[in-house]
Scaffold this motif. Structure first.
Motif, PDB file in Angstrom:
ATOM      1  N   PRO A 161       7.216 -60.150  13.828  1.00 34.25           N
ATOM      2  CA  PRO A 161       7.736 -59.369  14.815  1.00 34.25           C
ATOM      3  C   PRO A 161       8.990 -59.014  14.592  1.00 34.25           C
ATOM      4  O   PRO A 161       9.568 -58.018  14.733  1.00 34.25           O
ATOM      5  CB  PRO A 161       7.273 -60.208  16.098  1.00 34.25           C
ATOM      6  N   PHE A 162       9.714 -59.923  13.862  1.00 32.44           N
ATOM      7  CA  PHE A 162      11.189 -59.869  13.594  1.00 32.44           C
ATOM      8  C   PHE A 162      11.524 -58.595  12.702  1.00 32.44           C
ATOM      9  O   PHE A 162      12.366 -57.532  13.000  1.00 32.44           O
ATOM     10  CB  PHE A 162      11.987 -60.881  12.820  1.00 32.44           C
ATOM     11  N   TRP A 163      10.678 -58.526  11.519  1.00 29.79           N
ATOM     12  CA  TRP A 163      10.885 -57.311  10.714  1.00 29.79           C
ATOM     13  C   TRP A 163      10.428 -55.729  11.239  1.00 29.79           C
ATOM     14  O   TRP A 163      10.563 -54.759  10.689  1.00 29.79           O
ATOM     15  CB  TRP A 163      10.147 -57.555   9.350  1.00 29.79           C
ATOM     16  N   GLN A 164       9.971 -55.733  12.457  1.00 25.53           N
ATOM     17  CA  GLN A 164       9.350 -54.906  13.213  1.00 25.53           C
ATOM     18  C   GLN A 164      10.204 -54.384  14.382  1.00 25.53           C
ATOM     19  O   GLN A 164      10.042 -53.688  15.330  1.00 25.53           O
ATOM     20  CB  GLN A 164       7.780 -54.830  13.886  1.00 25.53           C
ATOM     21  N   TYR A 165      11.395 -55.326  14.303  1.00 34.24           N
ATOM     22  CA  TYR A 165      12.556 -55.014  15.570  1.00 34.24           C
ATOM     23  C   TYR A 165      11.916 -55.129  16.818  1.00 34.24           C
ATOM     24  O   TYR A 165      12.384 -54.637  17.876  1.00 34.24           O
ATOM     25  CB  TYR A 165      13.028 -53.787  15.519  1.00 34.24           C
ATOM     26  N   GLN A 166      11.088 -56.188  17.074  1.00 36.91           N
ATOM     27  CA  GLN A 166      10.425 -56.336  18.371  1.00 36.91           C
ATOM     28  C   GLN A 166      11.126 -57.299  19.307  1.00 36.91           C
ATOM     29  O   GLN A 166      12.042 -57.951  18.778  1.00 36.91           O
ATOM     30  CB  GLN A 166       9.067 -57.077  18.441  1.00 36.91           C
ATOM     31  N   THR A 167      11.203 -56.812  20.637  1.00 39.68           N
ATOM     32  CA  THR A 167      11.893 -57.493  21.584  1.00 39.68           C
ATOM     33  C   THR A 167      11.240 -58.780  21.849  1.00 39.68           C
ATOM     34  O   THR A 167      10.245 -59.218  21.592  1.00 39.68           O
ATOM     35  CB  THR A 167      12.053 -56.711  22.942  1.00 39.68           C
ATOM     36  N   ALA A 168      11.892 -59.683  22.583  1.00 42.09           N
ATOM     37  CA  ALA A 168      11.309 -60.884  23.005  1.00 42.09           C
ATOM     38  C   ALA A 168      10.194 -60.711  23.775  1.00 42.09           C
ATOM     39  O   ALA A 168       9.269 -61.417  23.780  1.00 42.09           O
ATOM     40  CB  ALA A 168      12.559 -61.892  23.915  1.00 42.09           C
ATOM     41  N   ALA A 169      10.207 -59.891  24.699  1.00 41.17           N
ATOM     42  CA  ALA A 169       9.017 -59.443  25.766  1.00 41.17           C
ATOM     43  C   ALA A 169       7.683 -58.994  24.863  1.00 41.17           C
ATOM     44  O   ALA A 169       6.665 -59.421  25.330  1.00 41.17           O
ATOM     45  CB  ALA A 169       9.296 -58.581  26.615  1.00 41.17           C
ATOM     46  N   ASN A 170       8.033 -58.520  24.029  1.00 37.42           N
ATOM     47  CA  ASN A 170       6.752 -57.591  23.093  1.00 37.42           C
ATOM     48  C   ASN A 170       6.374 -58.444  21.773  1.00 37.42           C
ATOM     49  O   ASN A 170       5.375 -58.116  21.201  1.00 37.42           O
ATOM     50  CB  ASN A 170       7.193 -56.216  22.879  1.00 37.42           C
ATOM     51  N   GLN A 171       7.092 -59.492  21.391  1.00 40.68           N
ATOM     52  CA  GLN A 171       6.972 -59.968  19.965  1.00 40.68           C
ATOM     53  C   GLN A 171       5.600 -60.723  20.057  1.00 40.68           C
ATOM     54  O   GLN A 171       4.852 -60.326  18.999  1.00 40.68           O
ATOM     55  CB  GLN A 171       7.967 -60.922  19.676  1.00 40.68           C
ATOM     56  N   SER A 172       5.033 -61.201  20.811  1.00 39.62           N
ATOM     57  CA  SER A 172       3.791 -61.927  20.741  1.00 39.62           C
ATOM     58  C   SER A 172       2.583 -61.004  20.855  1.00 39.62           C
ATOM     59  O   SER A 172       1.630 -60.908  20.300  1.00 39.62           O
ATOM     60  CB  SER A 172       3.492 -63.216  21.853  1.00 39.62           C
ATOM     61  N   HIS A 173       2.838 -60.092  21.660  1.00 38.61           N
ATOM     62  CA  HIS A 173       1.824 -59.050  21.652  1.00 38.61           C
ATOM     63  C   HIS A 173       1.606 -58.079  20.362  1.00 38.61           C
ATOM     64  O   HIS A 173       0.708 -57.796  19.856  1.00 38.61           O
ATOM     65  CB  HIS A 173       2.342 -57.901  22.943  1.00 38.61           C
ATOM     66  N   SER A 174       2.941 -57.972  19.688  1.00 38.18           N
ATOM     67  CA  SER A 174       2.935 -57.191  18.578  1.00 38.18           C
ATOM     68  C   SER A 174       2.239 -57.862  17.465  1.00 38.18           C
ATOM     69  O   SER A 174       1.306 -57.634  16.829  1.00 38.18           O
ATOM     70  CB  SER A 174       4.401 -57.090  18.049  1.00 38.18           C
ATOM     71  N   LEU A 175       2.594 -59.525  17.377  1.00 39.00           N
ATOM     72  CA  LEU A 175       1.858 -60.223  16.425  1.00 39.00           C
ATOM     73  C   LEU A 175       0.401 -60.279  16.437  1.00 39.00           C
ATOM     74  O   LEU A 175      -0.332 -60.120  15.513  1.00 39.00           O
ATOM     75  CB  LEU A 175       2.349 -61.595  16.494  1.00 39.00           C
ATOM     76  N   VAL A 176      -0.320 -60.418  17.660  1.00 37.47           N
ATOM     77  CA  VAL A 176      -1.663 -60.284  17.983  1.00 37.47           C
ATOM     78  C   VAL A 176      -2.306 -59.075  17.577  1.00 37.47           C
ATOM     79  O   VAL A 176      -3.128 -59.139  16.953  1.00 37.47           O
ATOM     80  CB  VAL A 176      -1.903 -60.911  19.357  1.00 37.47           C
ATOM     81  N   ASP A 177      -1.509 -57.933  18.129  1.00 43.26           N
ATOM     82  CA  ASP A 177      -2.169 -56.636  18.048  1.00 43.26           C
ATOM     83  C   ASP A 177      -2.123 -56.182  16.158  1.00 43.26           C
ATOM     84  O   ASP A 177      -3.036 -55.649  15.924  1.00 43.26           O
ATOM     85  CB  ASP A 177      -1.195 -55.526  18.590  1.00 43.26           C
ATOM     86  N   ASP A 178      -0.958 -56.791  15.419  1.00 45.27           N
ATOM     87  CA  ASP A 178      -0.889 -56.460  14.115  1.00 45.27           C
ATOM     88  C   ASP A 178      -2.025 -57.104  13.545  1.00 45.27           C
ATOM     89  O   ASP A 178      -2.927 -56.675  12.542  1.00 45.27           O
ATOM     90  CB  ASP A 178       0.317 -56.815  13.514  1.00 45.27           C
ATOM     91  N   VAL A 179      -2.314 -58.380  13.810  1.00 54.86           N
ATOM     92  CA  VAL A 179      -3.635 -58.891  13.203  1.00 54.86           C
ATOM     93  C   VAL A 179      -4.986 -58.415  13.414  1.00 54.86           C
ATOM     94  O   VAL A 179      -5.576 -58.444  12.815  1.00 54.86           O
ATOM     95  CB  VAL A 179      -3.460 -60.646  13.560  1.00 54.86           C
ATOM     96  N   MET A 180      -4.990 -58.117  14.738  1.00 58.76           N
ATOM     97  CA  MET A 180      -6.413 -57.499  15.114  1.00 58.76           C
ATOM     98  C   MET A 180      -6.565 -56.167  14.209  1.00 58.76           C
ATOM     99  O   MET A 180      -7.679 -56.002  14.063  1.00 58.76           O
ATOM    100  CB  MET A 180      -6.171 -56.786  16.578  1.00 58.76           C
TER     101      MET A 180
END
Length: 317
Positions: free
Chosen positions: A192-211
């Protein structure tokens, strides 16, 4: 990136039934220590012992760099509880030849049981080092090589998994199918860091990317049992950010990503290799897709330079 939504997360969870089998946790380990010095056998011994406290596997990058396989071999024979994903660097012919020579020389000195698998390339597609077909050829070449090698007890390495590791968005791209088809497994890198994700969205981003990556990989391989895991993920605990609104580079934030993102993946039976074992203060600056540089990769260890654990690695289920 496709923005995460409740629907996309629901689709992710529909790929898995909640299982009593929790995914296992692994860790990436550099061939050099926190001072930038090549790891000796003693240093590998210490790294394996520290890893064994929380991780079932370690993942490496190049078996010939820093005489990695030569130096870790005696340590593996003393530390039988941790398996290794043997990284093989394939970019240029001379380096690739050195990798194959190291495998041929030192695999016979260790037990096959110490090897989780062989990872040909690390984000080679992302960097454009190899075409998908060229990477597939090298995966098949390594599979052929190890089939002719036996371990210290006379057991053939034939049948040990050979695959590759790349960024999640490269697996979503169907043009990389030849590398997937040639592999016994695929690992997904997602940060999530390299996608500039916020703290609120970082975990959602990780799971979504993996999916997204998982669904694409399975559609190409056509086998729900094909082994897919996370090759690298995690958050930095220091260094300077890329944007003003992204998640802060703090221990608290790294722990939040672990509990809310990584533990979610583990709960659904997905194996996760975190990045990385120990801080590397001498590591070169890293460069984002837009050319922005940052020193964050010096601060990505779950341990600091003195092997003090920064935050809990137990999931709060």
């Amino acid at each position: 990136m496709i923005a995460p939504t409740l629907l996309s997360l629901a689709l992710f969870f529909s790929c898995f039934e909640m299982s009593t089998a929790i995914g296992s946790l692994g860790i990436n380990v550099a061939s050099s220590d926190s001072t930038g010095t090549c790891r000796t056998t003693d240093s590998w011994n210490e790294a394996l012992q520290k890893a064994a406290s929380y991780f079932s596997t370690i993942k490496t990058y190049a078996v010939s760099d820093c005489d990695m396989l030569a130096n870790i071999a005696p340590a593996l024979n003393e530390n039988t509880g941790v398996k290794v994903w043997m990284g093989i660097w394939e970019v240029d012919d001379a380096h690739y030849a050195a990798e194959k020579a190291a495998l041929s020389t030192y695999l016979p000195t260790i037990s096959k049981d110490s090897v989780a698998g062989f990872s040909v390339g690390s984000e080679a597609l992302y960097r454009g080092d190899l075409t998908p077909s060229a990477l597939a050829d090298k995966i098949n070449d390594i599979r052929s090589l190890i089939s002719d090698i036996s371990d210290k007890d006379g057991n053939s390495y034939s049948g040990t998994k050979v695959g590759t590791v790349d960024s999640w968005n490269l697996w979503v791209n169907g043009t990389n199918a030849p590398a997937i088809e040639a592999s016994d497994y695929v690992m997904i890198n997602a940060f999530p860091f390299w996608q500039y994700q916020t703290a609120a969205n970082q975990s959602h981003s990780l799971v979504d990317d993996v999916m997204q990556a998982l669904k694409s990989i399975q559609s190409i391989k056509g086998d729900d049992d094909f082994y897919v895991s996370i090759g690298e993920t995690g958050a930095p605990t220091g260094g300077y950010a890329l944007t003003t609104d992204q998640a802060p580079n703090t221990v608290d934030n790294a722990e939040s990503l672990f509990q809310e993102g990584i533990c979610t993946l583990l709960a659904y039976g997905i194996d996760v290799n975190m990045f990385e074992l120990q801080d590397e203060p001498t590591k070169a600056l890293a460069t984002a897709d837009d050319g922005t540089t940052s020193d964050v990769e010096r601060h990505w260890g779950v341990y600091d330079t003195d092997y003090s654990l920064k935050y809990s690695l137990s999931c709060d289920y």
